[in-house]
Design a protein around this motif. Structure first.
Motif, PDB file in Angstrom:
ATOM      1  N   THR A  27       0.106  -2.169  12.678  1.00  8.40           N
ATOM      2  CA  THR A  27       0.789  -0.877  12.734  1.00  8.40           C
ATOM      3  C   THR A  27       0.222  -0.088  13.904  1.00  8.40           C
ATOM      4  O   THR A  27      -0.641  -0.581  14.642  1.00  8.40           O
ATOM      5  CB  THR A  27       0.619  -0.115  11.401  1.00  8.40           C
ATOM      6  N   ARG A  35       7.523   8.135  12.522  1.00 15.36           N
ATOM      7  CA  ARG A  35       8.420   7.897  11.365  1.00 15.36           C
ATOM      8  C   ARG A  35       8.103   8.769  10.171  1.00 15.36           C
ATOM      9  O   ARG A  35       8.942   8.937   9.286  1.00 15.36           O
ATOM     10  CB  ARG A  35       8.318   6.435  10.910  1.00 15.36           C
ATOM     11  N   ARG A 148       2.087  -3.069   5.264  1.00 13.65           N
ATOM     12  CA  ARG A 148       2.088  -1.926   6.190  1.00 13.65           C
ATOM     13  C   ARG A 148       3.210  -0.937   5.892  1.00 13.65           C
ATOM     14  O   ARG A 148       3.147   0.230   6.305  1.00 13.65           O
ATOM     15  CB  ARG A 148       2.198  -2.411   7.637  1.00 13.65           C
ATOM     16  N   GLY A 208      12.086   1.895   0.890  1.00 20.06           N
ATOM     17  CA  GLY A 208      11.875   3.161   1.589  1.00 20.06           C
ATOM     18  C   GLY A 208      13.163   3.882   1.955  1.00 20.06           C
ATOM     19  O   GLY A 208      13.267   5.100   1.788  1.00 20.06           O
ATOM     20  N   GLN A 209      14.139   3.125   2.436  1.00 19.21           N
ATOM     21  CA  GLN A 209      15.362   3.792   2.896  1.00 19.21           C
ATOM     22  C   GLN A 209      16.159   4.390   1.741  1.00 19.21           C
ATOM     23  O   GLN A 209      16.716   5.480   1.866  1.00 19.21           O
ATOM     24  CB  GLN A 209      16.211   2.819   3.708  1.00 19.21           C
ATOM     25  N   HIS A 243       7.681  18.338  -1.952  1.00 18.59           N
ATOM     26  CA  HIS A 243       6.791  17.184  -2.080  1.00 18.59           C
ATOM     27  C   HIS A 243       6.597  16.577  -0.696  1.00 18.59           C
ATOM     28  O   HIS A 243       7.544  16.446   0.080  1.00 18.59           O
ATOM     29  CB  HIS A 243       7.406  16.167  -3.042  1.00 18.59           C
ATOM     30  N   ASN A 246       7.323  12.546   3.545  1.00 20.64           N
ATOM     31  CA  ASN A 246       7.659  12.185   4.921  1.00 20.64           C
ATOM     32  C   ASN A 246       8.129  13.461   5.608  1.00 20.64           C
ATOM     33  O   ASN A 246       9.015  14.154   5.085  1.00 20.64           O
ATOM     34  CB  ASN A 246       8.781  11.127   4.912  1.00 20.64           C
ATOM     35  N   ASN A 273       1.039  11.136   1.698  1.00 20.93           N
ATOM     36  CA  ASN A 273       1.703  11.431   0.425  1.00 20.93           C
ATOM     37  C   ASN A 273       0.673  11.321  -0.694  1.00 20.93           C
ATOM     38  O   ASN A 273       0.191  10.234  -0.987  1.00 20.93           O
ATOM     39  CB  ASN A 273       2.848  10.420   0.229  1.00 20.93           C
TER      40      ASN A 273
HETATM   41  O1  UT7 Z   1       6.681   9.920  -3.113  1.00 22.98           O
HETATM   42  C1  UT7 Z   1       7.271   8.641  -3.006  1.00 22.98           C
HETATM   43  C2  UT7 Z   1       8.424   8.683  -2.202  1.00 22.98           C
HETATM   44  N1  UT7 Z   1       8.432   7.826  -1.062  1.00 22.98           N
HETATM   45  C3  UT7 Z   1       9.166   8.196  -0.043  1.00 22.98           C
HETATM   46  O2  UT7 Z   1       9.714   9.261  -0.039  1.00 22.98           O
HETATM   47  C4  UT7 Z   1       9.364   7.261   1.105  1.00 22.98           C
HETATM   48  C5  UT7 Z   1      10.745   7.465   1.684  1.00 22.98           C
HETATM   49  N2  UT7 Z   1      10.996   6.591   2.782  1.00 22.98           N
HETATM   50  C6  UT7 Z   1      10.448   6.779   3.993  1.00 22.98           C
HETATM   51  O3  UT7 Z   1       9.721   7.716   4.200  1.00 22.98           O
HETATM   52  C7  UT7 Z   1      10.808   5.823   5.104  1.00 22.98           C
HETATM   53  O4  UT7 Z   1      11.891   5.011   4.684  1.00 22.98           O
HETATM   54  C8  UT7 Z   1       9.620   4.917   5.547  1.00 22.98           C
HETATM   55  C9  UT7 Z   1       8.584   5.757   6.271  1.00 22.98           C
HETATM   56  C10 UT7 Z   1       8.988   4.275   4.314  1.00 22.98           C
HETATM   57  C11 UT7 Z   1      10.096   3.818   6.480  1.00 22.98           C
HETATM   58  O5  UT7 Z   1      10.732   4.399   7.609  1.00 22.98           O
HETATM   59  P1  UT7 Z   1      12.100   3.777   8.155  1.00 22.98           P
HETATM   60  O6  UT7 Z   1      12.478   4.551   9.334  1.00 22.98           O
HETATM   61  O7  UT7 Z   1      13.046   3.762   6.978  1.00 22.98           O
HETATM   62  O8  UT7 Z   1      11.664   2.332   8.590  1.00 22.98           O
HETATM   63  P2  UT7 Z   1      12.186   0.923   8.066  1.00 22.98           P
HETATM   64  O9  UT7 Z   1      11.727   0.660   6.682  1.00 22.98           O
HETATM   65  O10 UT7 Z   1      13.647   0.821   8.349  1.00 22.98           O
HETATM   66  O11 UT7 Z   1      11.433  -0.071   9.041  1.00 22.98           O
HETATM   67  C12 UT7 Z   1      11.739  -0.097  10.423  1.00 22.98           C
HETATM   68  C13 UT7 Z   1      10.851  -1.119  11.103  1.00 22.98           C
HETATM   69  C14 UT7 Z   1      10.859  -2.484  10.422  1.00 22.98           C
HETATM   70  O12 UT7 Z   1      10.815  -3.465  11.429  1.00 22.98           O
HETATM   71  P3  UT7 Z   1      12.143  -4.231  11.903  1.00 22.98           P
HETATM   72  O13 UT7 Z   1      12.666  -4.921  10.669  1.00 22.98           O
HETATM   73  O14 UT7 Z   1      13.074  -3.164  12.389  1.00 22.98           O
HETATM   74  O15 UT7 Z   1      11.657  -5.157  12.942  1.00 22.98           O
HETATM   75  C15 UT7 Z   1       9.559  -2.504   9.652  1.00 22.98           C
HETATM   76  O16 UT7 Z   1       9.063  -3.809   9.471  1.00 22.98           O
HETATM   77  O17 UT7 Z   1       9.483  -0.666  11.067  1.00 22.98           O
HETATM   78  C16 UT7 Z   1       8.654  -1.733  10.577  1.00 22.98           C
HETATM   79  N3  UT7 Z   1       7.526  -1.128   9.889  1.00 22.98           N
HETATM   80  C17 UT7 Z   1       6.387  -0.808  10.526  1.00 22.98           C
HETATM   81  N4  UT7 Z   1       6.001  -0.965  11.791  1.00 22.98           N
HETATM   82  C18 UT7 Z   1       4.763  -0.526  12.113  1.00 22.98           C
HETATM   83  C19 UT7 Z   1       7.419  -0.752   8.584  1.00 22.98           C
HETATM   84  N5  UT7 Z   1       6.218  -0.187   8.359  1.00 22.98           N
HETATM   85  C20 UT7 Z   1       5.555  -0.214   9.545  1.00 22.98           C
HETATM   86  C21 UT7 Z   1       4.291   0.224   9.942  1.00 22.98           C
HETATM   87  N6  UT7 Z   1       3.937   0.056  11.237  1.00 22.98           N
HETATM   88  N7  UT7 Z   1       3.421   0.814   9.095  1.00 22.98           N
END
Ligand code: UT7
Length: 316
Positions: A27, A35, A148, A208-209, A243, A246, A273
């Motif tokens: 990461t 993000r 991650r 997450g999404q 809360h 993000n 969080n």
């Molecule tokens: O209180 C509990 C509530 N929880 C939440 O509210 C979480 C809500 N969700 C979110 O905040 C966001 O969806 C996340 C922060 C969890 C993720 O952000 P995103 O913009 O939805 O990213 P994503 O899951 O679509 O991932 C995009 C890319 C992926 O790679 P590819 O498939 O595009 O190649 C992931 O593998 O980012 C990659 N990725 C990372 N890269 C570097 C996921 N985590 C990481 C990381 N570092 N830590």
């Protein structure tokens, strides 16, 4: 019904930056901060949840100017106490030397709001005059540090609030939409020789999404609802206290509600969080920065596993 007599919080001493995590995880500071808005978080090393909650609870009692013996009820919002039984609230009752009933509230990141609503019922029935609401989670022990996509998001913390009789709570609304798929942590396995259910790892799993979409729409829906119930317009709010999951969720919900970011309390940048603790911790941070003034109107809004949501309007 009730008013907030005090708010306090406690954090573990060890802080980890995004760069610290990228030392052992695929990461980067750039990905995490862009993000999520998170730059660092506090994580437990030798502290237990009991120690964090006891510190926050003692401070909240001192700030409210009351003793533990004056408490009529202790509620503790947590995903996982230090013991399966007794409840975390009973453990803190012992630590504080209180004599009142004590119980846990399981509503994940919405737990503080659920606890406020439970407390409100006790005040309405005139069963209580002073209530200690605790909220805390050690998320660092519930996430998979090889995943991650989840472990970088969370931090550890505890918060506490003392409630006394008053009319600060203007409205409150809770919801639950049972769903295991979007966010869950399976239970620990026992060793029953009769158990035929396959063992599973006890780590947090999240879509997450889906949670992101749910979060933005629930904050918007719930804040509108509690403002309507309180007969105020959203523009009359002095502070939105969401809360902290993000920063993009907070910015998106605030924009849809037409609440300027200068009127949103945030702490996710330095805390991550912190689950149930997130709202009281961010309130304590804001009061330590002298941001909150007596009589100001706050909308608290939370969402989490369940899926649960909750919001309320109250005066500071
Ligand atoms: O209180 C509990 C509530 N929880 C939440 O509210 C979480 C809500 N969700 C979110 O905040 C966001 O969806 C996340 C922060 C969890 C993720 O952000 P995103 O913009 O939805 O990213 P994503 O899951 O679509 O991932 C995009 C890319 C992926 O790679 P590819 O498939 O595009 O190649 C992931 O593998 O980012 C990659 N990725 C990372 N890269 C570097 C996921 N985590 C990481 C990381 N570092 N830590």
């Amino acid at each position: 019904m009730f008013r907030l007599l005090s708010v306090a919080s406690a954090l573990p001493k060890c802080r980890k930056t995004n760069d610290d995590l990228s030392g052992f995880l695929d990461t980067s500071d750039e990905w995490i901060s862009q993000r999520t808005g998170i730059r660092e978080r506090a994580v437990c090393t030798d502290e237990s949840l009991t120690e964090l909650l006891t510190t926050a609870g003692k401070e909240a009692l001192a700030r409210a100017g009351i003793t533990a013996q004056q408490l009529d009820l202790i509620l503790c919002a947590t995903i996982k106490g230090d013991y399966i039984t007794p409840s975390q609230a009973c453990i803190i009752q012992k630590e504080l030397g209180a004599k009142c009933p004590a119980m846990d509230i399981g509503a994940a990141c919405t737990g503080f709001l659920y606890a406020l609503d439970v407390a409100a019922g006790y005040f309405v029935r005139k069963k209580v005059q002073k209530v200690l609401v605790l909220a805390g989670d050690v998320m660092s022990k519930l996430v998979d540090w090889k995943d991650r996509s989840t472990c970088v998001l969370f931090g550890d913390a505890a918060g506490a609030a003392v409630l006394g009789e008053g009319d600060a709570l203007k409205s409150i609304s809770l919801s639950a939409k049972g769903n295991i798929d979007f966010l869950n942590i399976p239970h620990v396995n026992g060793n029953s020789p009769f158990d035929s259910i396959p063992e599973q790892e006890s780590f947090l799993a999240m879509n997450g999404q889906e949670v992101y979409r749910f979060a933005v729409s629930s904050i918007c829906h719930d804040v509108k609802e509690v403002c309507k119930q309180a007969s105020i317009s959203i523009s009359e709010l002095d502070w939105l206290v969401p809360h902290q999951a993000n920063l993009r969720i907070i910015e998106s919900a605030a924009a849809k509600l037409k609440i300027p970011m200068e009127h949103c309390l945030t702490g996710i940048e330095i805390l991550g969080n912190t689950s149930a603790a997130s709202i009281p911790v961010v309130l304590d941070k804001a009061q330590s920065e002298s941001k909150l003034k007596t009589g100001e109107l706050l909308a608290l809004s939370a969402f989490g596993a369940g899926l649960t949501t909750g919001a309320c309007v109250l005066t500071w």
